[in-house]
Design a protein around this motif. Sequence first.
Motif, mmCIF file in Angstrom:
data_model
loop_
_atom_site.group_PDB
_atom_site.id
_atom_site.type_symbol
_atom_site.label_atom_id
_atom_site.label_comp_id
_atom_site.label_asym_id
_atom_site.label_seq_id
_atom_site.Cartn_x
_atom_site.Cartn_y
_atom_site.Cartn_z
ATOM 1 N N ALA A 98 13.074 -14.028 12.885
ATOM 2 C CA ALA A 98 12.452 -13.469 11.685
ATOM 3 C C ALA A 98 10.935 -13.592 11.791
ATOM 4 O O ALA A 98 10.416 -14.511 12.437
ATOM 5 N N GLU A 99 10.231 -12.667 11.170
ATOM 6 C CA GLU A 99 8.785 -12.729 11.160
ATOM 7 C C GLU A 99 8.267 -12.403 9.768
ATOM 8 O O GLU A 99 8.910 -11.678 9.008
ATOM 9 N N THR A 100 7.107 -12.943 9.454
ATOM 10 C CA THR A 100 6.482 -12.659 8.169
ATOM 11 C C THR A 100 5.767 -11.327 8.251
ATOM 12 O O THR A 100 5.050 -11.053 9.219
ATOM 13 N N MET A 101 5.957 -10.476 7.239
ATOM 14 C CA MET A 101 5.406 -9.133 7.309
ATOM 15 C C MET A 101 3.889 -9.122 7.256
ATOM 16 O O MET A 101 3.228 -8.399 7.995
ATOM 17 N N PHE A 102 3.293 -9.942 6.383
ATOM 18 C CA PHE A 102 1.840 -9.958 6.225
ATOM 19 C C PHE A 102 1.297 -11.357 6.542
ATOM 20 O O PHE A 102 1.968 -12.360 6.273
ATOM 21 N N ALA A 103 0.107 -11.423 7.087
ATOM 22 C CA ALA A 103 -0.528 -12.714 7.360
ATOM 23 C C ALA A 103 -0.872 -13.395 6.034
ATOM 24 O O ALA A 103 -1.502 -12.791 5.161
ATOM 25 N N GLU A 104 -0.458 -14.645 5.894
ATOM 26 C CA GLU A 104 -0.692 -15.346 4.634
ATOM 27 C C GLU A 104 -2.176 -15.443 4.297
ATOM 28 O O GLU A 104 -2.571 -15.285 3.131
ATOM 29 N N GLU A 138 0.638 -8.562 -15.290
ATOM 30 C CA GLU A 138 1.958 -8.052 -15.675
ATOM 31 C C GLU A 138 2.879 -7.843 -14.488
ATOM 32 O O GLU A 138 4.075 -7.603 -14.663
ATOM 33 N N ILE A 139 2.332 -7.932 -13.279
ATOM 34 C CA ILE A 139 3.095 -7.677 -12.062
ATOM 35 C C ILE A 139 2.700 -8.718 -11.020
ATOM 36 O O ILE A 139 1.532 -9.127 -10.962
ATOM 37 N N ALA A 140 3.653 -9.122 -10.195
ATOM 38 C CA ALA A 140 3.345 -10.005 -9.068
ATOM 39 C C ALA A 140 4.152 -9.560 -7.856
ATOM 40 O O ALA A 140 5.288 -9.095 -7.986
ATOM 41 N N VAL A 141 3.532 -9.694 -6.687
ATOM 42 C CA VAL A 141 4.212 -9.420 -5.424
ATOM 43 C C VAL A 141 3.985 -10.608 -4.495
ATOM 44 O O VAL A 141 3.035 -11.372 -4.669
ATOM 45 N N ASP A 142 4.869 -10.761 -3.541
ATOM 46 C CA ASP A 142 4.698 -11.839 -2.569
ATOM 47 C C ASP A 142 4.974 -11.331 -1.166
ATOM 48 O O ASP A 142 5.292 -10.162 -0.964
ATOM 49 N N ASN A 143 4.834 -12.228 -0.213
ATOM 50 C CA ASN A 143 5.060 -11.890 1.190
ATOM 51 C C ASN A 143 6.557 -11.751 1.458
ATOM 52 O O ASN A 143 7.387 -12.189 0.654
ATOM 53 N N LEU A 144 6.893 -11.163 2.585
ATOM 54 C CA LEU A 144 8.292 -10.980 2.961
ATOM 55 C C LEU A 144 8.556 -11.515 4.350
ATOM 56 O O LEU A 144 7.683 -11.480 5.215
ATOM 57 N N GLU A 202 1.146 -13.333 -4.285
ATOM 58 C CA GLU A 202 1.535 -14.679 -3.881
ATOM 59 C C GLU A 202 1.653 -14.643 -2.358
ATOM 60 O O GLU A 202 2.526 -13.954 -1.819
ATOM 61 N N PRO A 203 0.774 -15.357 -1.623
ATOM 62 C CA PRO A 203 0.743 -15.207 -0.157
ATOM 63 C C PRO A 203 1.990 -15.698 0.572
ATOM 64 O O PRO A 203 2.294 -15.212 1.659
ATOM 65 N N ASP A 230 13.587 -12.428 1.669
ATOM 66 C CA ASP A 230 14.145 -12.128 2.986
ATOM 67 C C ASP A 230 14.618 -10.678 3.004
ATOM 68 O O ASP A 230 15.595 -10.304 2.337
ATOM 69 N N TYR A 231 13.904 -9.880 3.774
ATOM 70 C CA TYR A 231 14.090 -8.430 3.804
ATOM 71 C C TYR A 231 14.883 -8.078 5.055
ATOM 72 O O TYR A 231 14.395 -8.208 6.173
ATOM 73 N N ASN A 232 16.115 -7.654 4.860
ATOM 74 C CA ASN A 232 17.001 -7.353 5.988
ATOM 75 C C ASN A 232 16.919 -5.885 6.358
ATOM 76 O O ASN A 232 17.114 -5.003 5.512
#
Length: 335
Positions: free
Chosen positions: A131-137, A115-121, A209-210, A215-217
């Motif tokens: 820019a950098e990815t917050m979490f390692a894929e 029912e919920i999904a999250v992904d990387n930022l 979702e890895p 895009d988190y500003n």
Amino acid sequence: MKQDIPDVSFIIAAYNAAATLGKAIDSALAQRGVTVEVIVADDCSADETKAIAESYADRNVRLIALARNGGPSAARNAAISAATGRWLAVLDSDDTVDPDRLRRMISRAEKAGAEIAVDNLRVIRADGTPAETMFAEDALARMPTLTLAAFIRSNALFQTTHNFGYLKPIFQRAFIESHALRFDESLKIGEDYLYLASAMALGGRCVFEPLAGYDYNIREGSISRVLSLHHIDAMIEGDKAFLRNHTLDVEAAAAQEFRAKSLLRGRAFLVLVQNIKDRSILGTIRTAWGTPSAVGHLSMPIAARANRVIASLRKLIGPQADLTAIDGTTRSRKG
């Protein structure tokens, strides 16, 4: 003829967002492989925010103008109530999303029956650093689901590790409506955390979702950079309400206890800093004695300021005072 139900309703709370709102809307409308509606809830802006939203009226963008300024939670709640999509996607008015983000996330959630999904930022700073990815894929790929216990534990205050509270989830709207779940409008900080925690406490399964699709500003002046005592008190009260409304399993309860202790330590730290700034030796000793970890075991964004006031205290009570400097950094959460 009945209008087709869109796959996604983008929820955008906007307040004086004229400088960035157009980019946010454009990125939502650029989604590939899914149908989209965008709902902009204007929280009594004094700039051209409403006019910008209205200029997209022929592109399935709706404007909801709040009668009074109620904060981001009130704006989001108004937009959620007006949404018609199968999925709800919260998008901050100064952020953007990749064209394939929602297709990827919905596909992953539906395959898993979640029912919920999250992904990387991707983290984008105002100073122009890359820019950098917050979490390692690869780390997220090994963690296909996010449990409530893991989510709560990662949200302990002033920890050095990355925090899942920054994630920008999408929710199955039928699930949200079946539980009448809305943002807590009394909160000005931590409302995103409690909303996702509540959804999982109600039985919502959350998948990862890895790939980075959001895009988190980070902007200067966010709440986390000026965290105050009343913010921590609000988080403590929010957690109390959360616990009144939900029953946690053993692992989630243990994680909640860990978070609660971190909030109390964080509160003690801010009291300690204020005592030092006020040159209150008695208050400083009392706080440090009652919560020793407040002196040297927290890592927080106000570390530089804390070290300066600790240096001042050394001068006040003598150069031999054994006061440990506060080290470490955390990412900034927008408020």
